[in-house]
Design a protein around this motif. Structure first.
Motif: not given
Length: 385
Positions: A274-280, A317-319, A355-358, A375-379
């Motif tokens: 999760m390091e380096g991942l930016r989520l709104d 994805n974030v699992i 709602l998160l597209g997961g 599973e939630i997709p991230v960008e």
């Protein structure tokens, strides 16, 4: 001038050729006019369906009935046309409908789900054409109408789902307001009122003194600390403090630790990648609420004494995996209940993941606990949490 017989025969031949060409042109003119009339009817049919579908006040049954009438008016022989539309449990026919040998059908599909079909029939025999007595263009139009009906059904389903979600949202809001009001009135307000009375008693002439006063003040301080803790817990439930400052991973770790202490259920929390991942903020708060709801579900229903919470980045994805060692359930026997997902907090988790597209999946057996896999997709992966 006198013309020879050969000249007269030549002129007669030219006149006959001209007459033949004129006849061909007349036939072509008639064919083009007929084709244009058919195209106009087709356009009127499709436009009419679009116009009817835009009327939000009409129930789906009435929309389908009007579609059937528009279809009949658009066929080559409208005076002997009838239609039947079966879709999503509805079976609508035109007033003159009856079974005849002269018909054509088209299925109504949403993706691969078969919702029903639309059929058009002639009440009397007509000359054979491209498809029985029907034109090739009528087949194309029937398929186009079936596609429009599928879109109408999908829109109706979406609207019904939105109404359900709106009702559930209002119910959730009112339930949360009731919970907060109960916490404030039945616990905090009464505790603070009792503290006020006890403090007032210390100012009375017969108030305790010396060591007894110290003991009394210590008790009041402990009760005040408890009230402060309750207020903090209430605020924590409404919005987890530090989510934006500490980030999702550390906030989840702290919540799992506090849940374990408060509920006496061991929670093993682990995060990786999760390091380096930016989520709104929307993604963070929804993931946090999913974990919160899952652990609440464990506390209320699972009869578990150990839970593992894993959040891992496996691009793209974030699992998220929450697994307990509780009593579990037979998902096959209770598949209808879990499809509705309005028990045990699953509905809320499913909607947040959606709602998160997961996606969310469950795995459980009696006596083997339950595993919730999301599973939630991230960008974005630009900055740390």
């Amino acid at each position: 001038m006198r013309r020879t017989k050969a000249q007269l025969i030549e002129e007669l031949g030219k006149l006959r050729e001209s007459e033949a060409r004129a006849a061909v042109l007349d036939l072509e003119h008639v064919r083009v006019l007929r084709a244009l009339r058919e195209r106009v009817k087709e356009l009127n049919c499709l436009y009419g369906i679009s116009r009817v579908a835009q009327n939000r006040d009409l129930p789906l049954e009435e929309i389908i009935r009007q579609v059937g009438e528009l279809v009949c008016a658009s066929w080559q022989y409208p005076e002997i046309s009838c239609a039947r539309i079966r879709m999503d449990g509805l079976d609508i026919t035109t007033r003159n409908y009856r079974q005849t040998p002269w018909g054509q059908k088209s299925p109504i599909l949403i993706r691969e789900e078969h919702l029903g079909e639309i059929e058009v029939r002639y009440l009397e025999a007509r000359p054979k054409c491209d498809e029985g007595p029907f034109l090739r263009e009528e087949r194309h139009l029937l398929d186009a109408v079936a596609e429009k009906l599928a879109r109408l059904a999908q829109a109706a389903r979406t609207e019904a789902q939105m109404r359900v979600l709106s009702r559930e949202l209002i119910k959730a809001q009112e339930k949360e307001r009731l919970r907060i009001a109960t916490e404030l009135h039945d616990h905090l307000a009464q505790d603070l009122a009792t503290l006020k009375m006890d403090l007032g008693g210390l100012m009375e002439p017969q108030a305790p003194t010396g060591h007894e006063l110290k003991l009394c003040l210590a008790g009041l301080s402990e009760r005040l600390s408890g009230a402060i803790t309750d207020i903090r817990d209430l605020a924590y439930d409404l919005l987890p403090p530090g989510l934006e400052d500490l980030g999702l991973v550390r906030t989840l770790a702290r919540y799992c630790a506090e849940f374990s202490t408060r509920c006496r259920i061991a929670v093993d929390f682990f995060a990786d990648g999760m390091e380096g991942l930016r989520l709104d903020f929307e993604a963070q708060i929804n993931i946090y609420r999913i974990v919160q709801e899952a652990l609440t579900n464990v506390r209320k229903h699972a009869r578990a004494d150990q839970v593992t919470v894993r959040i891992i980045l496996s691009h793209p994805n974030v699992i998220l995996r929450i697994e307990d060692n509780g009593q579990g359930v037979d998902l096959e026997e209770r598949q209808e209940e879990f499809r509705d997902a309005k028990r045990m907090g699953l509905w809320g988790m499913r909607e947040r993941a959606r709602l998160l597209g997961g996606t969310i999946s469950l795995r459980s057996r009696p006596g083997r606990g339950m595993l919730i896999h999301i599973e939630i997709p991230v960008e974005n992966r630009n900055h740390g949490l």
